[in-house]
Design a protein around this motif. Sequence first.
Motif, PDB file in Angstrom:
ATOM      1  N   TYR A   1     -27.517 -32.020 -33.063  1.00  0.00           N
ATOM      2  CA  TYR A   1     -28.964 -32.194 -32.987  1.00  0.00           C
ATOM      3  C   TYR A   1     -29.681 -31.537 -34.167  1.00  0.00           C
ATOM      4  CZ  TYR A   1     -29.443 -34.437 -28.438  1.00  0.00           C
ATOM      5  OH  TYR A   1     -29.423 -35.348 -27.410  1.00  0.00           O
ATOM      6  N   THR A   2     -30.721 -32.211 -34.626  1.00  0.00           N
ATOM      7  CA  THR A   2     -31.640 -31.674 -35.611  1.00  0.00           C
ATOM      8  C   THR A   2     -33.051 -31.791 -35.050  1.00  0.00           C
ATOM      9  OG1 THR A   2     -32.349 -31.782 -37.940  1.00  0.00           O
ATOM     10  CG2 THR A   2     -31.929 -33.884 -36.834  1.00  0.00           C
ATOM     11  N   GLN A   3     -34.039 -31.287 -35.776  1.00  0.00           N
ATOM     12  CA  GLN A   3     -35.451 -31.385 -35.357  1.00  0.00           C
ATOM     13  C   GLN A   3     -36.300 -31.703 -36.569  1.00  0.00           C
ATOM     14  OE1 GLN A   3     -37.018 -28.201 -32.828  1.00  0.00           O
ATOM     15  NE2 GLN A   3     -34.938 -27.470 -32.423  1.00  0.00           N
ATOM     16  N   TRP A   4     -37.419 -32.372 -36.311  1.00  0.00           N
ATOM     17  CA  TRP A   4     -38.378 -32.567 -37.397  1.00  0.00           C
ATOM     18  C   TRP A   4     -39.787 -32.757 -36.853  1.00  0.00           C
ATOM     19  CZ3 TRP A   4     -35.619 -37.557 -39.476  1.00  0.00           C
ATOM     20  CH2 TRP A   4     -35.889 -38.656 -38.656  1.00  0.00           C
ATOM     21  N   TYR A   5     -40.736 -32.584 -37.774  1.00  0.00           N
ATOM     22  CA  TYR A   5     -42.119 -32.981 -37.531  1.00  0.00           C
ATOM     23  C   TYR A   5     -42.297 -34.325 -38.230  1.00  0.00           C
ATOM     24  CZ  TYR A   5     -43.933 -28.680 -35.448  1.00  0.00           C
ATOM     25  OH  TYR A   5     -44.208 -27.636 -34.602  1.00  0.00           O
ATOM     26  N   TRP A   6     -42.879 -35.271 -37.513  1.00  0.00           N
ATOM     27  CA  TRP A   6     -43.022 -36.651 -38.010  1.00  0.00           C
ATOM     28  C   TRP A   6     -44.470 -37.069 -37.814  1.00  0.00           C
ATOM     29  CZ3 TRP A   6     -43.124 -41.836 -35.637  1.00  0.00           C
ATOM     30  CH2 TRP A   6     -42.664 -42.856 -36.480  1.00  0.00           C
ATOM     31  N   LYS A   7     -45.188 -37.305 -38.924  1.00  0.00           N
ATOM     32  CA  LYS A   7     -46.605 -37.694 -38.868  1.00  0.00           C
ATOM     33  C   LYS A   7     -46.742 -39.102 -39.415  1.00  0.00           C
ATOM     34  CE  LYS A   7     -49.720 -36.014 -41.738  1.00  0.00           C
ATOM     35  NZ  LYS A   7     -50.432 -37.203 -42.317  1.00  0.00           N
ATOM     36  N   VAL A   8     -47.451 -39.957 -38.659  1.00  0.00           N
ATOM     37  CA  VAL A   8     -47.517 -41.365 -39.028  1.00  0.00           C
ATOM     38  C   VAL A   8     -48.849 -41.942 -38.556  1.00  0.00           C
ATOM     39  CG1 VAL A   8     -46.425 -42.149 -36.878  1.00  0.00           C
ATOM     40  CG2 VAL A   8     -46.198 -43.549 -38.933  1.00  0.00           C
ATOM     41  N   ASP A   9     -49.363 -42.954 -39.264  1.00  0.00           N
ATOM     42  CA  ASP A   9     -50.581 -43.608 -38.796  1.00  0.00           C
ATOM     43  C   ASP A   9     -50.219 -44.679 -37.765  1.00  0.00           C
ATOM     44  OD1 ASP A   9     -50.360 -46.343 -40.032  1.00  0.00           O
ATOM     45  OD2 ASP A   9     -50.451 -45.210 -41.904  1.00  0.00           O
ATOM     46  N   LEU A  10     -51.220 -45.134 -37.031  1.00  0.00           N
ATOM     47  CA  LEU A  10     -50.978 -46.028 -35.894  1.00  0.00           C
ATOM     48  C   LEU A  10     -50.405 -47.374 -36.329  1.00  0.00           C
ATOM     49  CD1 LEU A  10     -51.205 -46.435 -32.839  1.00  0.00           C
ATOM     50  CD2 LEU A  10     -53.571 -47.206 -33.194  1.00  0.00           C
ATOM     51  N   HIS A  11     -50.847 -47.890 -37.454  1.00  0.00           N
ATOM     52  CA  HIS A  11     -50.314 -49.173 -37.922  1.00  0.00           C
ATOM     53  C   HIS A  11     -48.806 -49.093 -38.119  1.00  0.00           C
ATOM     54  CE1 HIS A  11     -49.397 -52.671 -40.315  1.00  0.00           C
ATOM     55  NE2 HIS A  11     -49.142 -51.928 -41.380  1.00  0.00           N
ATOM     56  N   ASN A  12     -48.340 -48.064 -38.816  1.00  0.00           N
ATOM     57  CA  ASN A  12     -46.913 -47.924 -39.080  1.00  0.00           C
ATOM     58  C   ASN A  12     -46.154 -47.476 -37.839  1.00  0.00           C
ATOM     59  OD1 ASN A  12     -46.458 -48.546 -42.006  1.00  0.00           O
ATOM     60  ND2 ASN A  12     -48.095 -47.045 -42.220  1.00  0.00           N
ATOM     61  N   LEU A  13     -46.820 -46.760 -36.937  1.00  0.00           N
ATOM     62  CA  LEU A  13     -46.186 -46.415 -35.666  1.00  0.00           C
ATOM     63  C   LEU A  13     -45.943 -47.663 -34.836  1.00  0.00           C
ATOM     64  CD1 LEU A  13     -45.142 -44.404 -33.612  1.00  0.00           C
ATOM     65  CD2 LEU A  13     -47.499 -44.012 -32.868  1.00  0.00           C
ATOM     66  N   PHE A  14     -46.900 -48.586 -34.838  1.00  0.00           N
ATOM     67  CA  PHE A  14     -46.700 -49.846 -34.117  1.00  0.00           C
ATOM     68  C   PHE A  14     -45.509 -50.621 -34.695  1.00  0.00           C
ATOM     69  CE2 PHE A  14     -51.324 -50.299 -32.448  1.00  0.00           C
ATOM     70  CZ  PHE A  14     -50.952 -49.737 -31.239  1.00  0.00           C
ATOM     71  N   HIS A  15     -45.359 -50.584 -36.006  1.00  0.00           N
ATOM     72  CA  HIS A  15     -44.208 -51.262 -36.612  1.00  0.00           C
ATOM     73  C   HIS A  15     -42.906 -50.616 -36.141  1.00  0.00           C
ATOM     74  CE1 HIS A  15     -41.842 -53.517 -39.481  1.00  0.00           C
ATOM     75  NE2 HIS A  15     -41.370 -52.400 -39.991  1.00  0.00           N
ATOM     76  N   PHE A  16     -42.884 -49.289 -36.101  1.00  0.00           N
ATOM     77  CA  PHE A  16     -41.715 -48.568 -35.601  1.00  0.00           C
ATOM     78  C   PHE A  16     -41.410 -48.959 -34.159  1.00  0.00           C
ATOM     79  CE2 PHE A  16     -40.153 -44.931 -33.140  1.00  0.00           C
ATOM     80  CZ  PHE A  16     -38.999 -44.575 -33.835  1.00  0.00           C
ATOM     81  N   LEU A  17     -42.439 -48.970 -33.319  1.00  0.00           N
ATOM     82  CA  LEU A  17     -42.238 -49.288 -31.909  1.00  0.00           C
ATOM     83  C   LEU A  17     -41.814 -50.739 -31.714  1.00  0.00           C
ATOM     84  CD1 LEU A  17     -45.277 -47.429 -30.271  1.00  0.00           C
ATOM     85  CD2 LEU A  17     -42.887 -46.692 -30.373  1.00  0.00           C
TER      86      LEU A  17
END
Length: 301
Positions: free
Chosen positions: A204-220
């Motif tokens: 396991y690793t950890q991170w902070y991930w910051k993204v705008d909603l447009h690109n988050l929707f693409h991820f989802l």
Amino acid sequence: MPLTPEQLADIDASRQNPQPTLRAVAPGMEQHLYTAQPVLDHGFVRVIDYMGDDAAIVQAARVSYGAGTKKARDDSGLIRYLMRHWHSTPFEMCEIKLHVKLPVFVARQWIRHRTANVNEYSARYSILDREFYIPAPEHLAAQSTVNNQGRGEVLQGAEAARVLEVLKADSARAYDHYEEMLSQEGQAGLARELARMNLPANVYTQWYWKVDLHNLFHFLRLRADAHAQFEIRVYAEAIAEMVKDWVPAAYGAFEDYRMGGVNLSGKAVEVLKRRLAGETVTQEASGMSKGEWREFEGVFG
């Protein structure tokens, strides 16, 4: 316990010290702030911060200030119009910052989405915990015979037990050797940045991930899809539940047009027209490849 005692203490302190603010607040997202949502056996997702809400999307689209005289249903209609016609910029006005704990092999798949800001736990400076992702028996599957990227039948009985034992033993052995190789308390050994190379991809690793909603929707759209790999899909599904509470109108449009909608090629549209006219169209007469035709029939029969 997916969170350390120090992290839990930090969460408690943050939640017990709310601050007044003049910025836009999304009540649905406030309930998720700082709280860790468990994922897989040792992982989690938690919201650290966010900016904007449904109103921020509408405001950016109209380039206006204040709520104005528009009604909520007008705002929802505008958001649906923006989603339907692929107007992405207004959705970029909303951002979210997540703290994620995940297996390294999931992180390497996740990082392919390059439109975010990421800061990962550094194994050059710190020693990784003895935590590995070990799949539940129902997620142990053989390679698919029809999809080079997918899984086939779930392993059963002795074969499933054998594979689980190999995973557990290899993970434990690799970490034992990692500890043995580390230079600690002035003793000879390898630097952390070198010793880490022996660790398996399920650590396991950890991170902070910051993204705008447009690109988050693409991820989802890609990772919350039923065809996505299970281990990243469960993270996407956990995030989707948070987004649903954060921007309900935008998420509803996303769910309808992206997750529930279908993009058609010109050839597929032509086939639909011919079918509606009463014609029987075969794959050979459609102009589509076998793969395209299979996907088309999967939706329209």
